[in-house]
Design an enzyme around this catalytic site. Structure first.
Site, PDB file in Angstrom:
ATOM      1  N   HIS A 146       0.696  -1.224  -0.082  1.00 43.72           N
ATOM      2  CA  HIS A 146      -0.091  -0.024  -0.293  1.00 43.72           C
ATOM      3  C   HIS A 146       0.787   1.161  -0.164  1.00 43.72           C
ATOM      4  O   HIS A 146       1.993   1.462  -0.217  1.00 43.72           O
ATOM      5  CB  HIS A 146      -1.488   0.314   1.343  1.00 43.72           C
ATOM      6  CG  HIS A 146      -1.361  -1.581   1.711  1.00 43.72           C
ATOM      7  ND1 HIS A 146      -2.630  -1.887   0.245  1.00 43.72           N
ATOM      8  CD2 HIS A 146      -1.365  -2.605   1.798  1.00 43.72           C
ATOM      9  CE1 HIS A 146      -3.133  -2.998   0.791  1.00 43.72           C
ATOM     10  NE2 HIS A 146      -2.056  -3.620   1.737  1.00 43.72           N
TER      11      HIS A 146
ATOM     12  N   GLU B  14      -2.071  -0.020   7.624  1.00 37.26           N
ATOM     13  CA  GLU B  14      -0.778  -0.712   7.179  1.00 37.26           C
ATOM     14  C   GLU B  14      -0.027  -0.639   6.729  1.00 37.26           C
ATOM     15  O   GLU B  14       1.500  -1.030   6.445  1.00 37.26           O
ATOM     16  CB  GLU B  14      -1.517  -2.186   6.247  1.00 37.26           C
ATOM     17  CG  GLU B  14      -0.900  -2.909   6.059  1.00 37.26           C
ATOM     18  CD  GLU B  14      -1.856  -3.358   5.140  1.00 37.26           C
ATOM     19  OE1 GLU B  14      -3.126  -3.875   5.008  1.00 37.26           O
ATOM     20  OE2 GLU B  14      -1.431  -4.732   3.859  1.00 37.26           O
TER      21      GLU B  14
ATOM     22  N   HIS C  58       2.875  -6.766   4.131  1.00 38.08           N
ATOM     23  CA  HIS C  58       1.431  -6.187   5.395  1.00 38.08           C
ATOM     24  C   HIS C  58       0.836  -6.661   6.461  1.00 38.08           C
ATOM     25  O   HIS C  58       1.685  -7.775   6.903  1.00 38.08           O
ATOM     26  CB  HIS C  58       0.615  -7.195   3.456  1.00 38.08           C
ATOM     27  CG  HIS C  58       0.209  -6.861   2.571  1.00 38.08           C
ATOM     28  ND1 HIS C  58      -0.283  -5.784   2.013  1.00 38.08           N
ATOM     29  CD2 HIS C  58       1.916  -7.167   1.585  1.00 38.08           C
ATOM     30  CE1 HIS C  58       0.559  -6.141   0.107  1.00 38.08           C
ATOM     31  NE2 HIS C  58       1.291  -6.568   0.694  1.00 38.08           N
TER      32      HIS C  58
ATOM     33  N   GLU D  57       1.766 -11.708   5.551  1.00 39.39           N
ATOM     34  CA  GLU D  57       1.000 -10.917   6.732  1.00 39.39           C
ATOM     35  C   GLU D  57       1.295 -11.054   7.620  1.00 39.39           C
ATOM     36  O   GLU D  57       0.938 -12.464   8.984  1.00 39.39           O
ATOM     37  CB  GLU D  57      -0.197 -11.504   6.032  1.00 39.39           C
ATOM     38  CG  GLU D  57      -1.135 -11.606   4.574  1.00 39.39           C
ATOM     39  CD  GLU D  57      -1.462 -10.131   4.722  1.00 39.39           C
ATOM     40  OE1 GLU D  57      -1.624  -9.213   5.326  1.00 39.39           O
ATOM     41  OE2 GLU D  57      -2.677 -10.021   3.234  1.00 39.39           O
TER      42      GLU D  57
HETATM   43 ZN    ZN Z   1      -1.640  -5.252   2.715  1.00 41.40          ZN
END
Ligand code: ZN
Length: 285
Positions: free
Chosen positions: A79, A116, A171, A249
């Site tokens: 992101h 995030e 992430h 993640e």
């Molecule tokens: Zn993400």
């Protein structure tokens, strides 16, 4: 080594500074004496009996060699902090070979508003420092947290262009609050260019999974994959990669306990170190 006569040792013991012959002090005297002794004894010894350390320097790594010298790593902080400002650019559809998807997303955040994008960027910067100190050449897919993008297609292209030995996209997940734990995502074969690095990516993913669990103490995901390993064919960052690549993640940012950890800089350093160790294990084997 040949033993010195007892009388010489006795004199040296009594007047230590005189034995080096320079009279300039302990350190200089201590270095000078063995050198003279080695030169004298070398003539009397066979080559094998001479200082073994002098026989093998060509076979040893130079003392300043670093473990990741010559390796290229691309780190993709998921992101971007400015994505929310430009929905048109972020929502533009791009082709990820198995489907069309938005160019990027805003990502998730903790309940207290730690994003995030900020998390992944901070961990990535820490990871860059560790990998560079270990000798790697490291490239980030974005160098600030206040811009927009790049698109997921471009994030993959950066790794491909750099011919990365390994690439990782970082992430934090945004799942239901009771869910917790981390997971690694690896590519599947899609009859596309990623196919040739699916095997290597799987090895990379397992190495990072192992190092992450050990280094952070976080559990395997309770809600995705098996033993923290998940394989997907719908992520542009993986489908479009021609170099070994994985996503991680790191945990669930909507879970209170994991959110608290992610907001702690010390814990983010722990995450970065664990990721570096996993990458290094993969790159060295
Ligand atoms: Zn993400």
């Amino acid at each position: 080594m040949r033993a010195l006569p007892a009388s010489v040792l006795a004199v040296c013991g009594l007047i230590a500074s005189a034995c080096g012959g320079t009279g300039t002090g302990g350190a200089a005297a201590g270095q000078a004496a063995p050198a003279t002794s080695a030169e004298q004894t070398a003539a009397e010894q066979t080559p094998a009996e001479q200082n073994p350390a002098r026989q093998t320097p060509a076979k040893q790594s130079p003392p300043d060699a670093k473990p990741l010298e010559g390796k290229v790593v691309v780190i993709d902080p998921g992101h971007n902090g400015g994505n929310y400002r430009d929905p048109a650019a972020v929502n533009r559809k791009v082709n990820v070979l198995t489907k069309w998807k938005p160019c990027d997303t805003t990502g998730t955040q903790t309940n207290s508003g730690y994003t995030e994008a900020a998390f992944s960027f901070d961990v990535s910067k820490r990871l860059v420092k560790i990998l560079e100190a270990r000798g790697a050449t490291v490239k980030l897919t974005r160098t600030s947290n206040n811009g927009v993008g790049p698109c997921i297609t471009q994030r993959a292209a950066i790794g491909n262009k750099a011919q990365a030995d390994a690439a990782i996209s970082i992430h934090g997940d945004g799942a239901a609050p009771a869910n917790h734990g981390f997971h690694v995502i690896m590519p599947k074969k899609i009859n596309g260019p990623v196919d040739k690095v699916v095997g290597a990516s799987s090895r990379l993913g397992i190495d990072v999974r192992n190092a992450f669990a050990k280094g952070t103490g976080l559990p395997y995901s309770t809600y995705i994959g098996r033993n923290a390993l998940d394989y997907r064919n719908d992520l542009g960052g993986l489908n479009l990669s021609t170099v070994p690549k994985i996503f991680i993640e790191c945990g669930n940012m909507r879970n209170a306990a994991e959110a608290a950890k992610f907001q702690d800089p010390g814990f983010r350093q722990k995450i970065a170190l664990a990721l570096a160790n996993g990458l290094q294990h993969y790159l060295e084997t």
